[in-house]
Design a protein around this motif. Sequence first.
Motif, PDB file in Angstrom:
ATOM      1  N   ASP A 707       0.841  -1.190   0.000  1.00 26.58           N
ATOM      2  CA  ASP A 707       0.000   0.000   0.000  1.00 26.58           C
ATOM      3  C   ASP A 707       0.882   1.248   0.000  1.00 26.58           C
ATOM      4  O   ASP A 707       1.915   1.305   0.673  1.00 26.58           O
ATOM      5  CB  ASP A 707      -0.903   0.023   1.235  1.00 26.58           C
ATOM      6  N   VAL A 708       0.467   2.255  -0.735  1.00 30.28           N
ATOM      7  CA  VAL A 708       1.145   3.554  -0.743  1.00 30.28           C
ATOM      8  C   VAL A 708       0.369   4.479   0.193  1.00 30.28           C
ATOM      9  O   VAL A 708      -0.843   4.647   0.044  1.00 30.28           O
ATOM     10  CB  VAL A 708       1.213   4.146  -2.161  1.00 30.28           C
ATOM     11  N   ILE A 709       1.057   5.089   1.158  1.00 29.84           N
ATOM     12  CA  ILE A 709       0.397   5.865   2.205  1.00 29.84           C
ATOM     13  C   ILE A 709       0.798   7.330   2.074  1.00 29.84           C
ATOM     14  O   ILE A 709       1.990   7.660   2.008  1.00 29.84           O
ATOM     15  CB  ILE A 709       0.756   5.338   3.602  1.00 29.84           C
ATOM     16  N   PHE A 710      -0.202   8.218   2.046  1.00 27.31           N
ATOM     17  CA  PHE A 710       0.000   9.667   2.045  1.00 27.31           C
ATOM     18  C   PHE A 710      -0.207  10.174   3.479  1.00 27.31           C
ATOM     19  O   PHE A 710      -1.246   9.897   4.098  1.00 27.31           O
ATOM     20  CB  PHE A 710      -0.987  10.354   1.102  1.00 27.31           C
ATOM     21  N   PHE A 711       0.783  10.925   3.989  1.00 25.74           N
ATOM     22  CA  PHE A 711       0.744  11.440   5.361  1.00 25.74           C
ATOM     23  C   PHE A 711       0.539  12.955   5.331  1.00 25.74           C
ATOM     24  O   PHE A 711       1.262  13.670   4.617  1.00 25.74           O
ATOM     25  CB  PHE A 711       2.043  11.117   6.107  1.00 25.74           C
ATOM     26  N   GLY A 724      -1.715  19.075  16.787  1.00 29.73           N
ATOM     27  CA  GLY A 724      -2.539  19.231  15.600  1.00 29.73           C
ATOM     28  C   GLY A 724      -3.089  17.897  15.131  1.00 29.73           C
ATOM     29  O   GLY A 724      -2.674  16.828  15.589  1.00 29.73           O
ATOM     30  N   ARG A 725      -4.033  17.955  14.218  1.00 29.96           N
ATOM     31  CA  ARG A 725      -4.611  16.732  13.667  1.00 29.96           C
ATOM     32  C   ARG A 725      -3.712  16.180  12.563  1.00 29.96           C
ATOM     33  O   ARG A 725      -2.960  16.901  11.932  1.00 29.96           O
ATOM     34  CB  ARG A 725      -6.009  17.010  13.113  1.00 29.96           C
ATOM     35  N   SER A 726      -3.829  14.878  12.332  1.00 30.06           N
ATOM     36  CA  SER A 726      -3.074  14.223  11.260  1.00 30.06           C
ATOM     37  C   SER A 726      -4.013  13.323  10.477  1.00 30.06           C
ATOM     38  O   SER A 726      -5.035  12.863  10.990  1.00 30.06           O
ATOM     39  CB  SER A 726      -1.904  13.407  11.825  1.00 30.06           C
ATOM     40  N   THR A 727      -3.654  13.078   9.224  1.00 31.69           N
ATOM     41  CA  THR A 727      -4.478  12.251   8.337  1.00 31.69           C
ATOM     42  C   THR A 727      -3.572  11.354   7.514  1.00 31.69           C
ATOM     43  O   THR A 727      -2.515  11.795   7.035  1.00 31.69           O
ATOM     44  CB  THR A 727      -5.324  13.130   7.403  1.00 31.69           C
ATOM     45  N   THR A 728      -3.988  10.102   7.347  1.00 31.08           N
ATOM     46  CA  THR A 728      -3.295   9.176   6.453  1.00 31.08           C
ATOM     47  C   THR A 728      -4.301   8.624   5.453  1.00 31.08           C
ATOM     48  O   THR A 728      -5.425   8.269   5.810  1.00 31.08           O
ATOM     49  CB  THR A 728      -2.644   8.011   7.223  1.00 31.08           C
ATOM     50  N   ILE A 729      -3.912   8.567   4.194  1.00 30.28           N
ATOM     51  CA  ILE A 729      -4.723   7.969   3.129  1.00 30.28           C
ATOM     52  C   ILE A 729      -3.943   6.786   2.584  1.00 30.28           C
ATOM     53  O   ILE A 729      -2.889   6.964   1.965  1.00 30.28           O
ATOM     54  CB  ILE A 729      -5.049   8.980   2.023  1.00 30.28           C
ATOM     55  N   ARG A 730      -4.456   5.609   2.813  1.00 30.26           N
ATOM     56  CA  ARG A 730      -3.800   4.374   2.369  1.00 30.26           C
ATOM     57  C   ARG A 730      -4.368   4.008   0.993  1.00 30.26           C
ATOM     58  O   ARG A 730      -5.546   3.670   0.861  1.00 30.26           O
ATOM     59  CB  ARG A 730      -4.053   3.268   3.385  1.00 30.26           C
ATOM     60  N   ASP A 755      -9.373   8.445  18.016  1.00 28.08           N
ATOM     61  CA  ASP A 755      -8.979   9.295  19.138  1.00 28.08           C
ATOM     62  C   ASP A 755      -9.323  10.760  18.928  1.00 28.08           C
ATOM     63  O   ASP A 755      -9.022  11.595  19.776  1.00 28.08           O
ATOM     64  CB  ASP A 755      -7.475   9.153  19.413  1.00 28.08           C
ATOM     65  N   GLY A 756      -9.926  11.110  17.809  1.00 29.17           N
ATOM     66  CA  GLY A 756     -10.294  12.485  17.542  1.00 29.17           C
ATOM     67  C   GLY A 756      -9.187  13.335  16.948  1.00 29.17           C
ATOM     68  O   GLY A 756      -9.435  14.478  16.554  1.00 29.17           O
ATOM     69  N   CYS A 757      -7.974  12.806  16.874  1.00 30.08           N
ATOM     70  CA  CYS A 757      -6.829  13.572  16.370  1.00 30.08           C
ATOM     71  C   CYS A 757      -6.226  12.973  15.110  1.00 30.08           C
ATOM     72  O   CYS A 757      -5.729  13.699  14.256  1.00 30.08           O
ATOM     73  CB  CYS A 757      -5.746  13.678  17.448  1.00 30.08           C
ATOM     74  N   ASN A 758      -6.254  11.654  14.975  1.00 29.16           N
ATOM     75  CA  ASN A 758      -5.628  10.969  13.853  1.00 29.16           C
ATOM     76  C   ASN A 758      -6.716  10.304  13.008  1.00 29.16           C
ATOM     77  O   ASN A 758      -7.429   9.421  13.502  1.00 29.16           O
ATOM     78  CB  ASN A 758      -4.612   9.922  14.339  1.00 29.16           C
ATOM     79  N   PHE A 759      -6.811  10.714  11.733  1.00 23.48           N
ATOM     80  CA  PHE A 759      -7.839  10.220  10.832  1.00 23.48           C
ATOM     81  C   PHE A 759      -7.193   9.309   9.789  1.00 23.48           C
ATOM     82  O   PHE A 759      -6.069   9.573   9.324  1.00 23.48           O
ATOM     83  CB  PHE A 759      -8.554  11.385  10.154  1.00 23.48           C
ATOM     84  N   HIS A 760      -7.935   8.253   9.411  1.00 23.63           N
ATOM     85  CA  HIS A 760      -7.381   7.249   8.500  1.00 23.63           C
ATOM     86  C   HIS A 760      -8.423   6.899   7.441  1.00 23.63           C
ATOM     87  O   HIS A 760      -9.610   6.730   7.747  1.00 23.63           O
ATOM     88  CB  HIS A 760      -6.966   5.990   9.274  1.00 23.63           C
TER      89      HIS A 760
END
Length: 926
Positions: A707-711, A724-730, A755-760
């Motif tokens: 999988d290629v993951i965008f951070f 701050g919030r973070s997001t990963t798109i797999r 957890d309200g901070c890290n979105f996937h």
Amino acid sequence: MAEPGHSLHPSARGRGRTEPRTFRLLRLLLWVGTAFQVTQGAGLELHACKESEYHYEYTACDSTGSRWRVAVPHTPGLCTSLPDPVKGTECSFSCKAGEFLDMKDQSCKPCAEGRYSLGTGIRFDEWDELPHGFASLSTNMEIEDSTLESTENCTSSKWVPLGDYIASNTDECTATLMYAVNLKQSGTVNFEYYYPDSSIIFEFFVQNDQCQPNADDSRWMKTTEKGWEFHSVELNRGNNVLYWRTTAFSVWSKISKPVLTQLMYKWAQPKICGEDLEGAVKLPASGLKTGCPPCNPGFFKTNSSTCEPCPYGSYSNGSDCSHCPAGTEPAVGFEYKWWNTLPTNMETTVLSGINFEYKGMTGWEVAGDHIYSAVGASDNDFMILTLVVPGFRPPQSVMADTENKEVARITFVFETICSVNCELYFMVGVNSRTNSPVETWKGSKGKQSYTYIIEENATMSFTWAFQRTTFHETGRKYTSDVAKIYSINVTNVMDGVASYCRPCALEASDMGSSCTSCLAGHYIDRDSGTCHSCPPNTILKAHQPYGAQACMPCGPGTKSNKIHSLCYNDCTFSVSTSTRTFEYNFLALEKTVSLAGGPSFTSKGLKYFHHFTLSLCGNQGRKMSVCTDNVTDLRIPEGESGFSKPITAYVCQAIIIPPEVTGYKAGVSSQPVSLADRLIGVTTDMTLDGITSPAELFHPESLGIPDVIFFYRSNDVTQSCSSGRSTTIRVRCSPLKPAPGSLSLPSKCSDGTCDGCNFHFLWESVAACPLCSTADYHAIVSSCVAGIQKTTYVWREPKLCSGGISLPEQRVTICKTIDFWLKVGISAGTCTAILLTVLTCYFWKKNQKLEYKYSKLVMNATLKDCDLPAADSCAIMEGEDVEDDLIFTSKKSLFGKIKSFTSKRTPDGFDSVPLKTSSGGPDMDL
């Protein structure tokens, strides 16, 4: 011992003669001793210095950055013949961590086992005494009648070494710990601190050699709630002075009204106490003369003891104004940290929590080092404090670009002390429009700082509203609950004042040099004041573009845009494994896509959804996802323009309320939030820059393609998300899902976050498969039919690629069938057999002739030999046939026969045959 009036000498005159002699004698002895030492030294032969008697040092760096290595004896004058000075390493040379510089050969060598090295760093972890280079000072921030007395009272209030750590004072004096360091290249300072008491102000800041603070980092330290914590600050090349400063204030010692030269006491309004009751405290007498309090930074004190702003081009720490040095410009803004009077651009009031009407009351009171919420008419009243800023003026040395929307920022330090469910609101209004809540703090909060990024150059209003309780009750039960604001700092304010000056780019003109703007993507050299372009694939820190260290490298799988303002991915990616290299092209996933989570319900049963909008890559790094708040627009009659608050990001979220719930024709979108403002990197690793994309959140990958993951990271910092919030798109290859494919949320976290901070997110599509290459197809060769053979290329199954190269065209070649080659083989074999048979017959026939001739020759030779004497018998016995039977006198071997056959022929056409005589004599040739 002689007493006064008594003499131990015969006469005073004799005593007087003796003293000068003694003086001359001492001077003579001193002269003789000195001469003796000099003579002795001159006659002593010095030996050549050994390596153990000297050490190497570097000279100071010259203007070209060069230096020399010289030998310095441990004891001067003890030896001679020191090594000659040699050219030293460059001033910027340094060894890595775990290595040390061997001065003998000027090279880096690894530390011995059991030892360590910080490289270019230095560590202080033993505090038995104040280490060399540190200094501790103390002052009294409270102004009293006697300045000398107040200074003497703070003499012992300093930082004290206590073995494993160093501790500050806890009284009302200001204790400052300083350390100066000159860095040859940019670096960092890291320290561990313990700060549990919010009644003490603890600040850490860095100043350069022009006493200008570093404006990029917050100086106010956060209280530690879980023991010791670490703090790190970047340092620039050159001189840096580090300051650790603490000040303790007595919160309720004095609550005084604005102070100039005469101290006055008044009851806090509204007055909720009776001074005539038994045991009541009387109001102190007013009129006491006292020293004037300090002005806020950027202001100076006039002769009438008032604070006035410094003119543009100068700066002040609250005392006198100073002109900015050449090559610098003022960093304009507002920094309020002394609350003796309410600033002219601030106002305060009280809003009723019952009927929401404003009351003619003061909502906040000044108290010297802070401003605090006053007591309202009831506990559910809102204590309102508003700051109005007319506009902003970005620095001349920073060129604004379309993607970097930061115009300015506001930072404030606050604290809440509550016994019930109090709330502190921070709201922002643009161009006199309705304030929008930005952040809310509930309950007691220790002293901490909060920063809000301003992205629009307009008239802004910042409002703080404090409510002691949300219950609709009359009366005042929780008057001790209070909110305090210690400092407010707004940067880049139009018509603001400056507390320091920052470097700028210089432009030559007839009037001399003046500050100018660098081109986008160029940083300012502090020494020369010139602009230099950032290296490729780096971005410039827009609000501190000083030195090469301001160019920050982009993350993996990304590159910088043309103006070095952001890092982005152009929808291409490459990764190598142990078996092959995968090339990707995500252009089919470039457009924005949307995804809605499962339905949620309020406590009253109203349904709503979390709606996400994503933009993965491309578009030169522009943020294409937009989420809006159209609640206000829906309530405005048709034909009138409304105001909606859009959020632009790579990934954003909004709450959607369906039409059947709201009663409007369209759904309501509210509370937009940015989840991704910066692309950190693209990789196949699960962790990057402290962000983790757990693989177990989604169903496992089964095709063997990683999988290629965008951070991503967002700029919004909240109470629960301090980083701050973070997001990963797999992004996952799925050959059965045509572009753009499908998006899904973690099965365990239906709202995209656990957890309200890290979105996937998981994005499955055939466009996420690697580009096709020669390894993805194979060739099928047909049989030869009618002299023609075909080679066809087909994809391997299952096909795990998309795009890339195409299948090669079918190849046709001329061939021969098996029957043809069989006929050729039989014909060739038959011909060969016939040829061999003919040759065999030929040689057999020839051999027969030769044998016959040989026999004839033997017989003729025998007949001749009969005439010779000593012959036993030459006659033919009775019954013998002369023609048919031959008698050989000797037998030849196979080799002899071959030799005879290959012998040379005679000129008459006959072969030469060696014959042997009957007597055994030598052979004869016939």
